[in-house]
Write an enzyme that holds these catalytic residues in place. Structure first.
Site, PDB file in Angstrom:
ATOM      1  N   ASP A 123      35.254  16.239  62.849  1.00  8.74           N
ATOM      2  CA  ASP A 123      35.886  15.215  62.006  1.00  8.74           C
ATOM      3  C   ASP A 123      35.034  14.768  60.824  1.00  8.74           C
ATOM      4  OD1 ASP A 123      33.905  13.778  63.277  1.00  8.74           O
ATOM      5  OD2 ASP A 123      35.235  12.310  64.209  1.00  8.74           O
ATOM      6  N   HIS A 124      33.737  15.066  60.828  1.00  9.90           N
ATOM      7  CA  HIS A 124      32.843  14.530  59.797  1.00  9.90           C
ATOM      8  C   HIS A 124      32.656  15.451  58.587  1.00  9.90           C
ATOM      9  CE1 HIS A 124      31.802  11.151  62.257  1.00  9.90           C
ATOM     10  NE2 HIS A 124      30.737  10.826  61.533  1.00  9.90           N
ATOM     11  N   ASP A 188      28.391   8.625  68.440  1.00 12.70           N
ATOM     12  CA  ASP A 188      28.851   7.981  67.219  1.00 12.70           C
ATOM     13  C   ASP A 188      28.925   6.499  67.520  1.00 12.70           C
ATOM     14  OD1 ASP A 188      30.433   8.801  64.438  1.00 12.70           O
ATOM     15  OD2 ASP A 188      31.062   6.879  65.275  1.00 12.70           O
ATOM     16  N   ARG A 470      32.769  -0.037  57.802  1.00 12.29           N
ATOM     17  CA  ARG A 470      31.465  -0.286  57.178  1.00 12.29           C
ATOM     18  C   ARG A 470      31.582  -0.265  55.667  1.00 12.29           C
ATOM     19  NH1 ARG A 470      28.006   2.916  61.535  1.00 12.29           N
ATOM     20  NH2 ARG A 470      27.898   1.179  62.982  1.00 12.29           N
ATOM     21  N   SER A 662      24.927   3.374  61.966  1.00 16.65           N
ATOM     22  CA  SER A 662      25.331   4.580  62.675  1.00 16.65           C
ATOM     23  C   SER A 662      24.393   4.924  63.819  1.00 16.65           C
ATOM     24  CB  SER A 662      25.374   5.750  61.677  1.00 16.65           C
ATOM     25  OG  SER A 662      25.512   6.972  62.352  1.00 16.65           O
ATOM     26  N   ARG A 664      23.298   7.862  64.283  1.00 16.27           N
ATOM     27  CA  ARG A 664      22.681   9.151  63.935  1.00 16.27           C
ATOM     28  C   ARG A 664      21.210   9.218  64.323  1.00 16.27           C
ATOM     29  NH1 ARG A 664      23.780   8.046  57.635  1.00 16.27           N
ATOM     30  NH2 ARG A 664      25.734   7.596  58.648  1.00 16.27           N
TER      31      ARG A 664
END
Length: 778
Positions: A123-124, A188, A470, A662, A664
């Site tokens: 999806d990213h 995520d 965000r 995030s 990440r």
């Protein structure tokens, strides 16, 4: 044969009930899988009983779900905010950007298969440019190497693969995997979206996902519990989004840190399941571990609508463990009256700067925010439900009936292929198109910076309004001058009509094409489609458990991992300060997204984005730091690489809530890869602090926050006494000034014994290999 194997073989189109729900319970034998099966609630109920007898007090809903998943419920220490829980999550979910590194780490573990049901969601990596179909085609070609890697790795190691175009991970989870009482971890930060169906869904770094996939109990510091009591009922222009926008105003971006937000009260029953998902999704914006709602009729209806009635019926039998006990204790209680709640618009630059709709125009003019709305964007994982789309379409239709189209550019991002197909079938897509909107791909797109924006130049001051979650500086379009505002799809669509930030749809009139004046009526919508959901194209790939995974040594997108070095048993002496960061430093500042997403599987290449947008306290500049060896200024990544080549260890100094945003883990991997050993700040965001620990870094906080001001970029930092590194014991740091004088300061940490072993081994992955090697010897 266990359900894990069956869930891997059954795709959603053929066996949606089995694959999407029952496949979560990998311990249930196939022979017991029928409509009379007790599923996992029996185990949850048993564990909750054990814990309740131990604690001798009523339990909150989140405690029941969390403690019900304890590895050893009869013996585990349980103290909110203090003890570390060892948990057994039901499922793992990974999006494509984070899955690359997670799968790289899993591959390097040497394990043959994942131990729990797991999925990858593409999806990213789909950039918004022209529209859904061409953008998807372009992404598949540009990212072929990465998608092939994820597909083949999933196939080999037993991980389900949702192909590009499937939709956003959190919407797919809500439609297929979430259920009341679930404990799911996802790579995520907006994984908490699943709390809209009564599950504890928690965002983590890839290394945490590897632990769970490797059948190692997952560790989480026992969260506190913030109770949010909802009274009244939503009506008119006020939507579920406004609940969390208001809560962000109350708690700020760090007010939920170390806590689960649990909603209760009579107002809960006025919310749809997807509305509850919206609220839980944005709990990430207040730093919460996760958020959750109690099982209710809305959840039952949504489960039934997504072909999971059997799960809903089973949850109904166990409703006692899916709601809070009477008299349970919350560490903090906040009350929000839905009867009096008004629409909010939060921003710019931070999701907790709230303006009630009637105060927005005044605040905008006072602060000099651009009043023209250049682009209005709805959708994303936060607000792309059928209900959201029908409400937005009802507003767009009012404009069309008056001969108007959107003045601002208008985009629509469906959360999933199922949502896209359903809104197209039901005529909503045509309304949006007639209104002047562009339907983007079923993907994250502009929400995470995947937006090839052409209407303004870099550095041009402008305003956008979104229904996303965000709005950090440069988050959506990489333009630091873009003022991003977050609100409901209803308000976004209304502002698209006038193209004005100072437009209040509750009170202001609009000029129709014939010159007459009219006011918009409050939006109307349906929480579920009357004709049921159209599943659209089947985009799920079940793993065969075989095949191979190849990574070319010449690849610029993928890179197999080399283990980080072990701690050498010595103190960390005379480390340089790479950067002293001033002000907000999110994971976007540490490891930018947008165009850098293409390097998420290549640690060395993506490390070239380290601290690009963090503000250097020495000069107020971004990406310009002094090399403390030669005195020259250079970029942050180049300076870090210089130190690494010279064998010079370094630290970074940060401010409050460092690592906000995030999940990440690249923001932790990159400093470690480029020679960083410690990050010293006033405070950390939860996920990032854990990610640093997992990679063998030392996340440390000033025992006296004022010590931040004592440190200059030219100082050298020694962290001493590491042989006596122990839980709860402060660490001493010696700061050597440029003139040779020294200052002693003390630093706090949250390491436990196991996490200290990660540091000594060089990383959690290194420690895992050590443990497996020891077990094999036995």
């Amino acid at each position: 044969m266990h359900l894990l194997r069956i869930s891997q073989l059954a795709g959603p189109a053929q066996f949606r009930g089995l694959h999407s729900s029952y496949g979560l319970w990998s311990k249930v034998a196939l022979s017991k899988f029928d409509k009379n099966s007790h599923l996992p609630y029996e185990r949850l109920s048993k564990n909750v009983k054990i814990v309740r007898e131990r604690l001798k007090r009523p339990l909150t809903l989140s405690e029941k779900i969390l403690y019900g998943h304890l590895d050893q419920p009869e013996a585990q220490a349980i103290e909110r905010g203090v003890s570390y829980l060892r948990l057994r999550p039901d499922r793992v979910a990974m999006q494509d950007a984070t899955a690359q590194m997670a799968m790289m780490q899993f591959i390097s573990s040497g394990l043959p298969k994942v131990a729990v049901p797991s999925t990858i969601h593409c999806d990213h990596l789909i950039e918004a440019q022209k529209g859904g179909v061409p953008d998807l085609v372009r992404s598949k070609e540009l990212n072929k190497e990465v998608f092939n890697f994820l597909s083949s790795a999933g196939n080999k190691y037993g991980v389900g693969f949702w192909k590009p175009g499937s939709g956003i991970i959190h919407q797919i989870i809500l439609e297929n995997y979430a259920f009341p009482g679930l404990l799911l971890i996802g790579t995520d930060s907006h994984t908490p979206n699943g709390g809209g169906l009564g599950g504890l869904c928690i965002g983590v770094g890839g290394a945490d996902a590897v632990d769970v996939m490797a059948d190692i109990p997952w560790e989480l510091k026992c969260p506190k519990v913030i109770g949010v009591k909802l009274t009244g009922k939503l009506s008119g222009w006020t939507s579920a989004k406004d609940v969390i926008l208001k809560l962000a105003d109350i708690l700020t971006v760090k007010g939920g840190t170390g806590a689960i937000v649990e909603y209760f009260g009579p107002g809960v029953d006025s919310l749809s399941a997807t509305g509850m998902g919206t609220i839980c999704n944005m709990g990430a914006e207040i730093g919460a571990t996760t958020s959750v709602f109690p099982f209710n009729k809305s959840m039952y209806k949504y489960l039934e609508a997504t072909n999971r009635k059997a799960i809903a019926d089973e949850a109904q039998k166990y409703k006692e463990i899916l709601t809070a006990d009477d008299g349970c204790h919350y560490d903090q209680v906040i009350e929000i009256n839905l009867d009096t709640l008004v629409p909010h618009v939060n921003g710019p630059f931070t999701p907790d700067l709230a303006s009630p709709i009637d105060k927005l125009a005044e605040n905008a003019k006072t602060n000099g925010w651009p009043l023209e709305v250049k682009v209005a964007l709805i959708g994303s994982c936060t607000n792309s439900s059928y209900e959201d789309m029908t409400r937005a379409a009802s507003i767009a239709k009012q404009a069309l009936d008056k001969g108007l189209k959107a003045k601002a550019l208008f985009t629509i991002t469906p959360g999933s292929e199922q949502v896209r197909a359903t809104i197209e079938r039901d005529g909503l897509t045509k309304i949006f198109s007639d209104f002047g909107g562009v339907v983007l791909a079923n993907a994250c797109g502009p929400c995470i910076g995947q937006w090839d924006r052409k209407d303004v130049k870099k550095g041009e001051k402008n305003t956008i309004v979104t229904s996303y979650n965000r709005n950090f500086t440069g988050r959506n379009d990489a333009n630091p001058a873009t003022h991003g505002f977050v609100t409901s799809p209803d308000v976004v669509t209304a502002m698209a009509i006038t193209g004005r930030l100072d437009f209040n749809p509750l009170t202001d009139e609009i000029s129709a094409s014939d010159g007459s004046k009219f006011k918009l009526k409050a939006p109307t919508g349906q929480d579920l489609p009357a004709k049921g959901y159209d599943p659209g194209e089947d985009t799920y790939q079940a793993p065969s458990g075989s095949g191979s995974v190849d990574v070319s040594p010449d690849s610029q997108r993928l890179q197999l991992l080399e283990p980080f070095d072990k701690w050498d048993g010595k103190d960390l002496n005379d480390m340089k300060i790479l950067i002293k960061v001033k002000g907000k430093c999110t994971t976007d500042h540490i490891s930018a997204a947008g165009p850098w997403l293409k390097y998420r599987g290549h640690l060395d290449n993506i490390s070239n984005n380290l601290f690009l947008t963090a503000v250097n306290a020495e000069n107020g500049d971004m990406n310009k730091v002094r090399n403390q060896v030669n005195g020259e200024f250079g970029t942050v990544p180049d300076t870090a690489r210089f130190y690494k080549a010279k064998g010079v260890n370094w630290v970074a100094i940060g401010d409050e809530n460092y690592g906000e945003g995030s999940s990440r883990e690249h923001a932790a991997l990159e400093p470690r890869h480029l020679g960083g050993r410690a990050i010293i700040t006033k405070s950390f965001a939860r996920i990032h602090e854990t990610n640093l620990k997992k990679q063998g870094m030392l996340p440390l906080t000033f025992s006296n926050p004022a010590d931040y001001d004592k440190i200059d970029s030219s100082d050298r930092v020694s962290i001493v006494g590491l042989k006596d590194f122990a839980p709860g014991k402060q660490i001493k740091a010696v700061i050597t000034k440029k003139d040779g004088s020294k200052i002693d300061i003390y630093l706090n940490h949250t390491f436990n014994e196991q996490q200290i072993d990660w540091f000594r081994a060089g990383s959690a992955l290194n420690r895992m290999k050590q443990v497996f090697a020891q077990q094999n010897k036995k």
